[in-house]
Design a protein around this motif. Structure first.
Motif, PDB file in Angstrom:
ATOM      1  N   ALA A  44       8.227  14.790  24.400  1.00 34.95           N
ATOM      2  CA  ALA A  44       9.181  14.789  23.294  1.00 34.95           C
ATOM      3  C   ALA A  44       8.563  14.174  22.034  1.00 34.95           C
ATOM      4  CB  ALA A  44      10.437  14.034  23.692  1.00 34.95           C
ATOM      5  N   ALA A  45       7.811  13.101  22.209  1.00 35.12           N
ATOM      6  CA  ALA A  45       7.182  12.441  21.062  1.00 35.12           C
ATOM      7  C   ALA A  45       6.169  13.348  20.379  1.00 35.12           C
ATOM      8  CB  ALA A  45       6.504  11.144  21.511  1.00 35.12           C
ATOM      9  N   MET A  46       5.569  14.248  21.150  1.00 35.30           N
ATOM     10  CA  MET A  46       4.588  15.180  20.575  1.00 35.30           C
ATOM     11  C   MET A  46       5.239  16.472  20.091  1.00 35.30           C
ATOM     12  SD  MET A  46       1.239  14.613  22.937  1.00 35.30           S
ATOM     13  CE  MET A  46       0.207  15.569  21.829  1.00 35.30           C
ATOM     14  N   GLY A  47       6.548  16.602  20.259  1.00 34.29           N
ATOM     15  CA  GLY A  47       7.260  17.788  19.792  1.00 34.29           C
ATOM     16  C   GLY A  47       7.131  18.991  20.709  1.00 34.29           C
ATOM     17  N   ILE A  48       6.776  18.758  21.964  1.00 36.80           N
ATOM     18  CA  ILE A  48       6.610  19.852  22.923  1.00 36.80           C
ATOM     19  C   ILE A  48       7.960  20.198  23.514  1.00 36.80           C
ATOM     20  CG2 ILE A  48       5.582  20.509  25.133  1.00 36.80           C
ATOM     21  CD1 ILE A  48       3.245  18.583  24.389  1.00 36.80           C
ATOM     22  N   ILE A  49       8.364  21.466  23.346  1.00 39.57           N
ATOM     23  CA  ILE A  49       9.640  21.898  23.923  1.00 39.57           C
ATOM     24  C   ILE A  49       9.453  22.967  24.986  1.00 39.57           C
ATOM     25  CG2 ILE A  49      11.051  21.241  21.947  1.00 39.57           C
ATOM     26  CD1 ILE A  49      10.974  24.160  21.059  1.00 39.57           C
ATOM     27  N   GLY A  50       8.256  23.529  25.076  1.00 36.20           N
ATOM     28  CA  GLY A  50       7.957  24.542  26.095  1.00 36.20           C
ATOM     29  C   GLY A  50       6.705  24.163  26.857  1.00 36.20           C
ATOM     30  N   THR A  51       6.772  24.300  28.170  1.00 34.45           N
ATOM     31  CA  THR A  51       5.600  24.003  28.988  1.00 34.45           C
ATOM     32  C   THR A  51       5.185  25.244  29.745  1.00 34.45           C
ATOM     33  OG1 THR A  51       6.938  23.238  30.869  1.00 34.45           O
ATOM     34  CG2 THR A  51       6.200  21.568  29.284  1.00 34.45           C
ATOM     35  N   PRO A  52       3.948  25.323  30.153  1.00 34.56           N
ATOM     36  CA  PRO A  52       2.906  24.339  29.938  1.00 34.56           C
ATOM     37  C   PRO A  52       2.483  24.285  28.472  1.00 34.56           C
ATOM     38  CG  PRO A  52       1.985  26.294  30.978  1.00 34.56           C
ATOM     39  CD  PRO A  52       3.466  26.493  30.910  1.00 34.56           C
ATOM     40  N   ALA A  53       1.901  23.161  28.110  1.00 33.38           N
ATOM     41  CA  ALA A  53       1.377  22.980  26.758  1.00 33.38           C
ATOM     42  C   ALA A  53       0.004  22.333  26.872  1.00 33.38           C
ATOM     43  CB  ALA A  53       2.313  22.111  25.932  1.00 33.38           C
ATOM     44  N   ILE A  54      -0.814  22.579  25.876  1.00 29.30           N
ATOM     45  CA  ILE A  54      -2.167  22.035  25.855  1.00 29.30           C
ATOM     46  C   ILE A  54      -2.378  21.347  24.513  1.00 29.30           C
ATOM     47  CG2 ILE A  54      -4.642  22.577  25.931  1.00 29.30           C
ATOM     48  CD1 ILE A  54      -3.790  25.113  27.551  1.00 29.30           C
ATOM     49  N   ALA A  55      -2.956  20.148  24.577  1.00 32.07           N
ATOM     50  CA  ALA A  55      -3.304  19.415  23.358  1.00 32.07           C
ATOM     51  C   ALA A  55      -4.775  19.027  23.425  1.00 32.07           C
ATOM     52  CB  ALA A  55      -2.438  18.171  23.213  1.00 32.07           C
ATOM     53  N   VAL A  56      -5.419  19.070  22.282  1.00 31.05           N
ATOM     54  CA  VAL A  56      -6.803  18.639  22.154  1.00 31.05           C
ATOM     55  C   VAL A  56      -6.823  17.506  21.134  1.00 31.05           C
ATOM     56  CG1 VAL A  56      -9.135  19.298  21.489  1.00 31.05           C
ATOM     57  CG2 VAL A  56      -7.694  20.929  22.709  1.00 31.05           C
ATOM     58  N   ASP A  57      -7.291  16.347  21.574  1.00 29.64           N
ATOM     59  CA  ASP A  57      -7.339  15.158  20.717  1.00 29.64           C
ATOM     60  C   ASP A  57      -5.999  14.887  20.047  1.00 29.64           C
ATOM     61  OD1 ASP A  57      -9.989  14.778  21.431  1.00 29.64           O
ATOM     62  OD2 ASP A  57     -10.767  15.816  19.677  1.00 29.64           O
ATOM     63  N   GLY A  58      -4.909  15.037  20.821  1.00 31.34           N
ATOM     64  CA  GLY A  58      -3.576  14.712  20.324  1.00 31.34           C
ATOM     65  C   GLY A  58      -2.899  15.795  19.519  1.00 31.34           C
ATOM     66  N   LYS A  59      -3.535  16.946  19.337  1.00 35.01           N
ATOM     67  CA  LYS A  59      -2.936  18.047  18.573  1.00 35.01           C
ATOM     68  C   LYS A  59      -2.568  19.176  19.537  1.00 35.01           C
ATOM     69  CE  LYS A  59      -3.701  21.398  14.971  1.00 35.01           C
ATOM     70  NZ  LYS A  59      -4.661  22.127  14.178  1.00 35.01           N
ATOM     71  N   VAL A  60      -1.300  19.551  19.548  1.00 39.47           N
ATOM     72  CA  VAL A  60      -0.834  20.628  20.425  1.00 39.47           C
ATOM     73  C   VAL A  60      -1.407  21.944  19.911  1.00 39.47           C
ATOM     74  CG1 VAL A  60       1.171  21.830  21.361  1.00 39.47           C
ATOM     75  CG2 VAL A  60       1.266  19.366  20.993  1.00 39.47           C
ATOM     76  N   VAL A  61      -2.125  22.653  20.808  1.00 41.04           N
ATOM     77  CA  VAL A  61      -2.767  23.912  20.414  1.00 41.04           C
ATOM     78  C   VAL A  61      -2.151  25.119  21.105  1.00 41.04           C
ATOM     79  CG1 VAL A  61      -4.942  22.818  19.787  1.00 41.04           C
ATOM     80  CG2 VAL A  61      -4.622  23.641  22.121  1.00 41.04           C
ATOM     81  N   LEU A  62      -1.316  24.883  22.127  1.00 37.52           N
ATOM     82  CA  LEU A  62      -0.651  25.983  22.843  1.00 37.52           C
ATOM     83  C   LEU A  62       0.558  25.415  23.555  1.00 37.52           C
ATOM     84  CD1 LEU A  62      -0.978  29.029  23.873  1.00 37.52           C
ATOM     85  CD2 LEU A  62      -1.845  27.978  25.940  1.00 37.52           C
ATOM     86  N   ALA A  63       1.657  26.146  23.530  1.00 38.15           N
ATOM     87  CA  ALA A  63       2.854  25.705  24.251  1.00 38.15           C
ATOM     88  C   ALA A  63       3.640  26.910  24.731  1.00 38.15           C
ATOM     89  CB  ALA A  63       3.735  24.833  23.364  1.00 38.15           C
ATOM     90  N   GLY A  64       4.158  26.795  25.936  1.00 38.63           N
ATOM     91  CA  GLY A  64       5.062  27.804  26.457  1.00 38.63           C
ATOM     92  C   GLY A  64       4.435  28.966  27.192  1.00 38.63           C
ATOM     93  N   SER A  65       3.120  28.933  27.382  1.00 35.96           N
ATOM     94  CA  SER A  65       2.490  30.026  28.121  1.00 35.96           C
ATOM     95  C   SER A  65       1.290  29.514  28.904  1.00 35.96           C
ATOM     96  CB  SER A  65       2.055  31.152  27.175  1.00 35.96           C
ATOM     97  OG  SER A  65       1.039  30.700  26.307  1.00 35.96           O
ATOM     98  N   VAL A  66       0.919  30.289  29.914  1.00 31.54           N
ATOM     99  CA  VAL A  66      -0.227  29.945  30.752  1.00 31.54           C
ATOM    100  C   VAL A  66      -1.437  30.723  30.241  1.00 31.54           C
ATOM    101  CG1 VAL A  66      -1.190  29.991  33.089  1.00 31.54           C
ATOM    102  CG2 VAL A  66       1.264  29.584  32.763  1.00 31.54           C
TER     103      VAL A  66
END
Length: 80
Positions: A44-66
C-alpha cells in the motif's frame, strides 16, 4: 541495481513471477538480491494495487501481470 522486489500474496501467479524474475536476473548476470514481499502495508505504501508487482530499487516497474522470463529480462535490462 541494488534490489529487485516481487510483491504478492504467495499465490501461484506471484510465485511464478518471482521465479521468472530470478531466472531473468541469473541469465543476465545481475548481482542483486531478489526479495519476495507479501506485506500489504508495504504494498500500500508503494501504491501497488495489483499483484504480482515488480520493483527495482524501490520503483514499481510492473503490476498486475505475470511476466515471462524474457519479459522480466527486458524489464531488468533497463536498470542494469
Amino acid at each position: 541495481m541494488k534490489l529487485i522486489q516481487v510483491f504478492g500474496m504467495g499465490c501461484a501467479r506471484c510465485r511464478e513471477a518471482e521465479n521468472n524474475v530470478r531466472e531473468a536476473a541469473a541469465r543476465l548476470g545481475i548481482d542483486a538480491p531478489v526479495e519476495f514481499v507479501g506485506d500489504l502495508k508495504v504494498m500500500a505504501a508503494m501504491g501497488i494495487i495489483g499483484t504480482p508487482a515488480i520493483a527495482v530499487d524501490g520503483k514499481v516497474v510492473l503490476a498486475g501481470s505475470v511476466p515471462s522470463a524474457a519479459q522480466a529480462a527486458a524489464l531488468l535490462e533497463k536498470f542494469a
